[in-house]
Design an enzyme around this catalytic site. Structure first.
Site, short mmCIF file in Angstrom:
data_model
loop_
_atom_site.label_atom_id
_atom_site.label_comp_id
_atom_site.label_asym_id
_atom_site.label_seq_id
_atom_site.Cartn_x
_atom_site.Cartn_y
_atom_site.Cartn_z
N GLU A 1 44.15 63.07 8.91
CA GLU A 1 45.03 61.91 8.75
C GLU A 1 44.26 60.60 8.86
O GLU A 1 44.61 59.62 8.20
CB GLU A 1 46.14 61.97 9.81
CG GLU A 1 47.14 60.83 9.75
CD GLU A 1 48.03 60.86 8.53
OE1 GLU A 1 48.84 59.93 8.36
OE2 GLU A 1 47.93 61.83 7.72
N THR B 1 54.40 54.13 -6.17
CA THR B 1 53.67 54.61 -4.99
C THR B 1 53.95 56.07 -4.67
O THR B 1 53.25 56.65 -3.86
CB THR B 1 54.00 53.73 -3.77
OG1 THR B 1 53.11 54.03 -2.70
CG2 THR B 1 55.43 53.95 -3.31
#
Length: 642
Positions: A514, A625
């Site tokens: 992440e 997006t």
């Protein structure tokens, strides 16, 4: 509240129960906790029926109890390349229990708007036909006609279709039906997992036939993910593949079926015709926005407008679609709005104004620009938190990853979607990129280029997975930079994309964490347990796709192939694909969540990486997006009001 009184001649309550003082204290503590829990359930759980009775219209409440979906009617006509969906496939971020998570709600609402069906009012279950380029609705037998609430709208679809420079799913010169049948047969054969697929570097000599083979794993993965979602979680927002059930959550504002909406255009592009029709029918019949508001995109847009009712016109982050009340996220500093939220509306709202002929949507997002151009920017950078009341920055935290990312992406894409006419967006992008390169772009001791975060002038030398989209963004902008800067930005994009690839290559699973850091002798690796997870994110393969399209360097397809193999090995489970909790172990624990964006973005970008460039050509389409394509405005195909 219950008012407790002493009655004459009677002992006080709870003394009447014969409780001692410590027992009374514990009893009252329990009672207060119970009341707190009840009120919390009443006001904080958006899916609660009591909440809906309080805040939604009576008719909407009744509808919500009889249907588990709150959503929009979708559009798509024929699934052939020559007959595009009625509204061009388009649609909705960060997607984890992190401060970036609210983007998911924002994107699903925008997805619903862009995937909304033709504005002609059609009763549920009706069939729609296309005759002479015009869609007409045939009422379903016994269905009551839908009540008109406003003049319907539509855009000039035929003119729009003629303006496309490439077919949506690409042009295969000279391909006859038999050739196409053989190509699809290859995909079927490839469903047998033991058949080897040649590597991308070998495929350079075989070109299109070989790339069709390489498209197959993404095709297969999409079909596998969709089939399991359909079997175990259809109508829910996302699939839990380990427990084989659906997940609703409270991040979608009460709307359901997020995976269906997210998957629609991917199914269409991959020519999964049967699955596309299944998804389309579910949306038409079950994704019923009447639970909260009318099932039309225009009215959905109108329901979002109250969020803009602030002193500055900067929208708040959360809105109750039934009552119109809006507020900021509780974790957002001092009631601020988030840059990646209010800065990621421009493409969708501008497109909605084009389709409806109503300028209010475009005016709202243009006002956001005015506020941003007026406010002073520290070192030319855009902090992540802005007060919707004062129009001033609340904190000087700058990130190209979560909380800030898609704002920058939408600047360059707004210019591209306008067919390069929106010069204000281009200037804002150029100025922002110059400040980012000057203050945030750094090179590690090992020679890796990364984008750090900025906290009031102090650099935090970490880069989030979410920031890895920036390689593709910078490459896209480089195509349109001046000749003296073009190669510089192409090189910068390649260096950033290489760094993100290194974050994958240095893990045991070959999937990226992440977030990864560049400090204490560590480079491109997560140093904290809370940053070691991978939740099927798309940003790295997104940059691979753009870099391939713009440079045709074969290493990007090779890297994409490595991701395909890693996903198959570590994330595929019996009933779908799941994120993993630690990328640095070869026996990772799964998180039991098949995110909707995995179908919308990750698999779509992987598929496009192995397609010819005219499939969803960048000449005709801009990806929002969440990887849903919006058309470049080559011509004025605004709505015609009937």
């Amino acid at each position: 509240m219950v008012l407790l009184r002493k009655l004459p001649g009677m002992p006080g309550w709870p003394a009447a129960l014969g409780l001692r003082l410590p027992q009374k204290f514990l009893f009252l503590l329990f009672l207060s906790g119970l009341l707190t829990l009840c009120f919390g359930a009443l006001f904080l759980l958006p899916d609660s029926s009591r909440f809906k009775r309080l805040f939604l219209p009576r008719r909407a409440t009744a509808a919500s109890s009889s249907s588990s979906s709150a959503s929009s009617s979708a559009s798509s006509s024929s699934t052939r390349d020559t007959d595009l969906p009625r509204s061009p496939p388009a649609a909705a971020e960060p997607r984890h229990a992190s401060p970036a998570a609210p983007r998911r709600l924002r994107e699903k609402l925008r997805t619903a708007a862009r995937m909304a069906g033709p504005p002609a009012h059609t009763a549920p279950g009706s069939r729609q036909q296309v005759q002479g380029g015009e869609r007409r609705a045939e009422p379903a037998t016994g269905a009551a006609p839908a009540r008109e609430t406003r003049v319907p709208f539509r855009f000039d679809y035929e003119r729009f279709r003629r303006s496309l420079r490439h077919p949506v799913r690409g042009r295969r010169p000279g391909e006859d039906p038999e050739t196409r049948a053989r190509r699809m047969k290859i995909k079927e054969l490839q469903g047998i997992r033991n058949i080897p697929v040649p590597g991308p570097l070998v495929c350079l000599e075989l070109r299109s036939v070989c790339w069709n083979l390489l498209q197959t794993p993404a095709f297969k993965m999409m079909k596998f993910a969709w089939d399991n979602y359909k079997q175990y979680a259809l109508g829910k927002n996302e699939l839990r593949p380990l427990t084989k059930n659906g997940h609703i959550g409270n991040m979608f504002g009460g709307l359901r079926g997020a995976t269906v909406v997210d998957a629609l255009d991917t199914l269409y592009i991959m020519e999964l015709e049967e699955e596309f029709q299944e998804a389309k029918k579910w949306v038409e019949k079950s994704f019923d926005l009447n639970v909260v508001f009318k099932s039309k995109a225009l009215e959905l847009g109108e329901k979002l407008l109250p969020a803009f009712n602030t002193p500055t016109g900067i929208p708040r982050g959360v809105i109750n679609l039934g009552s119109g009340m809006s507020w900021s996220w509780g974790w957002a500093s001092a009631g601020s709005s988030i840059l990646a939220e209010f800065g990621t509306l421009h493409l969708e709202f501008l497109h909605l104004s084009e389709l409806s002929g109503n300028p209010v949507f475009a005016e709202k997002v243009m006002n956001i620009r005015k506020v941003l151009n007026r406010v002073e920017k520290p070192q030319g950078l855009y902090p992540n938190f802005l007060s919707p009341v004062t129009g001033n920055w609340v904190q000087h935290h700058v990130s190209i990853g979560g909380l800030g990312d898609s704002f920058y992406e939408y600047l360059i894409k707004s210019w591209l979607m306008s067919d390069k006419k929106d010069s204000e967006a281009k200037k804002m992008y150029d100025d922002a990129l110059e400040a980012i390169e000057k203050h945030l772009v750094k090179k590690s001791a090992g020679g890796l280029t990364y984008i750090a975060e900025w906290r009031g002038g102090i650099l935090d030398h970490k880069m989030g997975h979410l920031a890895c989209f920036s390689g593709g963004m910078i490459a896209l902008g480089a195509e349109h930079a001046g000749e003296e800067r073009k190669q510089h930005y192409v090189d910068l994009a390649a260096e950033i994309t290489n760094t993100c690839h290194e974050s994958y290559a240095r893990s045991d699973t070959k999937l990226g964490p992440e977030a990864f850091r560049f400090d204490a002798g560590t480079e491109a690796m997560a140093t904290r347990l809370s940053e070691r997870y991978y939740i099927l994110r798309p940003e790295v393969v997104e940059s691979y796709m753009y870099m391939w399209r713009l440079t045709h360097d074969p290493k990007y397809r090779q890297w994409g192939w490595e991701v395909v193999k890693a996903l198959e090995k570590h994330c595929r489970v019996e009933a779908g694909f799941s994120g993993i909790r630690d990328v640095y172990t070869t026996t990772p624990t799964h998180d039991n969540m098949q995110q909707s964006f995995f179908l919308a973005e990750t698999l779509k970008y992987l598929y496009l990486l192995f397609c010819e460039d005219d499939v969803l050509s960048l000449d005709d389409w801009v990806f929002n997006t969440e990887a849903h394509p919006l058309p470049v405005n080559h011509t004025n195909f605004k709505a015609s009001v009937q």
